[in-house]
Design an enzyme around this catalytic site. Structure first.
Site, mmCIF file in Angstrom:
data_model
loop_
_atom_site.group_PDB
_atom_site.id
_atom_site.type_symbol
_atom_site.label_atom_id
_atom_site.label_comp_id
_atom_site.label_asym_id
_atom_site.label_seq_id
_atom_site.Cartn_x
_atom_site.Cartn_y
_atom_site.Cartn_z
ATOM 1 N N HIS A 192 -30.584 -63.110 -62.926
ATOM 2 C CA HIS A 192 -31.506 -61.998 -63.214
ATOM 3 C C HIS A 192 -32.557 -61.890 -62.101
ATOM 4 O O HIS A 192 -33.754 -62.058 -62.342
ATOM 5 C CB HIS A 192 -32.170 -62.219 -64.571
ATOM 6 C CG HIS A 192 -31.966 -61.098 -65.536
ATOM 7 N ND1 HIS A 192 -30.722 -60.780 -66.038
ATOM 8 C CD2 HIS A 192 -32.836 -60.189 -66.085
ATOM 9 C CE1 HIS A 192 -30.836 -59.742 -66.857
ATOM 10 N NE2 HIS A 192 -32.095 -59.352 -66.894
ATOM 11 N N GLY A 197 -33.097 -53.475 -63.430
ATOM 12 C CA GLY A 197 -31.869 -53.039 -62.763
ATOM 13 C C GLY A 197 -30.828 -54.124 -62.602
ATOM 14 O O GLY A 197 -29.827 -53.922 -61.909
ATOM 15 N N GLY A 199 -28.540 -55.447 -64.720
ATOM 16 C CA GLY A 199 -27.215 -55.131 -65.240
ATOM 17 C C GLY A 199 -26.475 -54.149 -64.357
ATOM 18 O O GLY A 199 -25.297 -54.340 -64.037
ATOM 19 N N VAL A 201 -26.956 -53.442 -61.148
ATOM 20 C CA VAL A 201 -26.601 -54.029 -59.848
ATOM 21 C C VAL A 201 -25.479 -55.053 -60.001
ATOM 22 O O VAL A 201 -24.590 -55.140 -59.151
ATOM 23 C CB VAL A 201 -27.843 -54.659 -59.177
ATOM 24 C CG1 VAL A 201 -27.452 -55.413 -57.908
ATOM 25 C CG2 VAL A 201 -28.863 -53.577 -58.840
ATOM 26 N N THR A 202 -25.485 -55.810 -61.083
ATOM 27 C CA THR A 202 -24.401 -56.757 -61.339
ATOM 28 C C THR A 202 -23.058 -56.040 -61.390
ATOM 29 O O THR A 202 -22.071 -56.458 -60.763
ATOM 30 C CB THR A 202 -24.621 -57.510 -62.663
ATOM 31 O OG1 THR A 202 -25.810 -58.295 -62.571
ATOM 32 C CG2 THR A 202 -23.442 -58.426 -62.976
ATOM 33 N N ARG A 203 -22.997 -54.942 -62.124
ATOM 34 C CA ARG A 203 -21.733 -54.214 -62.253
ATOM 35 C C ARG A 203 -21.336 -53.541 -60.940
ATOM 36 O O ARG A 203 -20.152 -53.483 -60.590
ATOM 37 C CB ARG A 203 -21.835 -53.204 -63.404
ATOM 38 C CG ARG A 203 -21.929 -53.898 -64.771
ATOM 39 C CD ARG A 203 -21.914 -52.923 -65.926
ATOM 40 N NE ARG A 203 -23.135 -52.142 -66.032
ATOM 41 C CZ ARG A 203 -24.246 -52.548 -66.659
ATOM 42 N NH1 ARG A 203 -24.289 -53.762 -67.225
ATOM 43 N NH2 ARG A 203 -25.300 -51.765 -66.730
ATOM 44 N N TYR A 234 -20.291 -57.236 -75.385
ATOM 45 C CA TYR A 234 -20.569 -57.505 -73.967
ATOM 46 C C TYR A 234 -21.736 -58.483 -73.837
ATOM 47 O O TYR A 234 -21.647 -59.489 -73.116
ATOM 48 C CB TYR A 234 -20.886 -56.177 -73.276
ATOM 49 C CG TYR A 234 -21.276 -56.256 -71.824
ATOM 50 C CD1 TYR A 234 -20.503 -56.938 -70.882
ATOM 51 C CD2 TYR A 234 -22.417 -55.599 -71.358
ATOM 52 C CE1 TYR A 234 -20.856 -56.968 -69.539
ATOM 53 C CE2 TYR A 234 -22.772 -55.622 -70.016
ATOM 54 C CZ TYR A 234 -21.996 -56.311 -69.115
ATOM 55 O OH TYR A 234 -22.347 -56.333 -67.785
ATOM 56 N N TYR A 235 -22.828 -58.218 -74.554
ATOM 57 C CA TYR A 235 -23.983 -59.119 -74.499
ATOM 58 C C TYR A 235 -23.626 -60.507 -75.031
ATOM 59 O O TYR A 235 -24.022 -61.532 -74.453
ATOM 60 C CB TYR A 235 -25.147 -58.553 -75.325
ATOM 61 C CG TYR A 235 -25.625 -57.189 -74.903
ATOM 62 C CD1 TYR A 235 -25.619 -56.796 -73.563
ATOM 63 C CD2 TYR A 235 -26.075 -56.272 -75.845
ATOM 64 C CE1 TYR A 235 -26.060 -55.538 -73.182
ATOM 65 C CE2 TYR A 235 -26.523 -55.013 -75.472
ATOM 66 C CZ TYR A 235 -26.507 -54.651 -74.143
ATOM 67 O OH TYR A 235 -26.936 -53.404 -73.782
#
Length: 352
Positions: A192, A197, A199, A201-203, A234-235
């Site tokens: 993190h 942002g 999530g 940017v991770t995807r 998902y979480y």
């Protein structure tokens, strides 16, 4: 260094095998250029819609389509900006992946800056978070519950560098691209690294890794749809085997089973939609259109931008203005695109 712990079950092996076979089918399928362009466009709309929806964006899919097409919608400025930024970030990911650029710290910060432009304070945009971060769940009745506390802010740069170093070793060890992308996805989101942002940017970076490894399924696969279908799943999957505070040594097995199962679901969908549009269903001369390399690049541009100008073609394929205009005219003559506007303000869109 980051050394993920995980076990590959027979189910995971079977799923990876089917995903690999499905990838070959998708890549070898003969699809009409205009059909493929429409598929890529719809995939981009769904990708932008679902990934921003996961983070609370309220725009419906048809509204996202309008925003990406440059049309107005009745929505708040923040929601519109989130969608536009994500579109720009996807375009940047595609461009960098095509050049086979390795993932670096600067590239990660660049993607964050594009994604969060105008949505965060300038000093927090394109930079790691300056303070600790807590993810809180609202329980109702004014009650809150700590879901997760990220690592100390001072440790973030070191953790990201270790993750990038692991990527280099994973490539040398020929770790399967889907496993590599899945492990990166989980570790990055748990670090993190940003004030906001994370999530998105991770995807985006997961997509970048897959595209760089030529696992893009012709850019018609949308993994975010699986996550958005049941966000709580998902979480929960991301939280498997993690305590409420970041700590090294978590086991990634359960997360990988979720990630790969979802990948298989979306890969099958991509295969089915590609197969439904194969040449074997059509045989008129008009539909059997052949394109040169530059024309394919122009259509790829349109799949991400939705409209282009001759100047943008000049910049992308590095040709003279007159050559760019001729190539655009060829695509118009092939009934794949159509001009809008007049004179210097002319731009081109996909033929509906």
């Amino acid at each position: 260094m980051f050394k993920p712990s995980f076990t590959i079950s027979p189910d995971v092996l079977s799923a990876i095998s089917e995903i690999t076979e499905t990838k070959v089918i998708v890549e070898r399928s003969r699809v009409l250029p205009l059909n493929e362009l429409h598929l890529k466009r719809q995939a981009l709309i769904r990708m932008v819609h679902t990934s921003t929806s996961i983070e609370g964006n309220k725009l419906a899919e048809y509204q996202v389509d309008r925003v990406l097409s440059g049309m107005s919608v009745a929505a708040d400025d923040k929601s519109i900006m989130e969608v536009k930024n994500y579109q720009e970030a996807v375009k940047e990911v595609e461009k960098l992946a095509e050049r086979k650029e390795k993932l670096t710290l600067d590239l990660i910060l660049k993607i964050h800056a594009i994604t969060m432009k105008g949505l965060l304070e300038k000093e927090k945009t394109g930079g790691f978070r300056p303070a600790d971060i807590y993810i809180i769940d609202e329980m109702g009745g004014g009650k809150e519950k700590l879901r997760f506390k990220g690592p100390d802010a001072k440790d973030v740069p070191k953790l990201i560098k270790e993750l990038l170093e692991w990527l280099k070793h994973a490539e040398k060890d020929n770790l399967h691209p889907v496993l590599k992308a899945g492990l990166f996805h989980s570790q990055f989101v748990h670090i993190h690294p940003f004030s906001d942002g994370n999530g998105r940017v991770t995807r985006l970076l997961t997509t970048y890794l897959l595209y760089s490894d030529d696992w893009d399924f012709r850019k018609v696969i949308v993994l975010e749809e699986f996550y958005n279908k049941n966000r709580q799943d998902y979480y929960n999957a991301l939280a498997y085997n993690w305590e409420t505070q970041y700590a090294p040594g978590a086991d990634f097995t359960d997360w990988l089973e979720y990630f790969i199962a979802g990948f298989l679901v979306e890969a099958r969908k991509a295969r089915d939609v590609i197969n439904s549009l194969g040449f074997n269903l059509k045989d008129s001369p008009k539909e059997q259109t052949y394109l040169d390399t530059d024309e394919i690049k122009i259509l790829d541009m349109l799949s991400g931008k939705f409209k282009i100008t001759s100047d943008e073609v000049v910049d992308t394929i590095k040709v003279a203005k007159r050559t760019a205009q001729l190539k655009l005219k060829n695509l118009v003559d092939k009934d794949l695109i159509e001009p809008k506007g007049r004179g210097p303000s002319t731009y081109y869109v996909v033929k509906e």
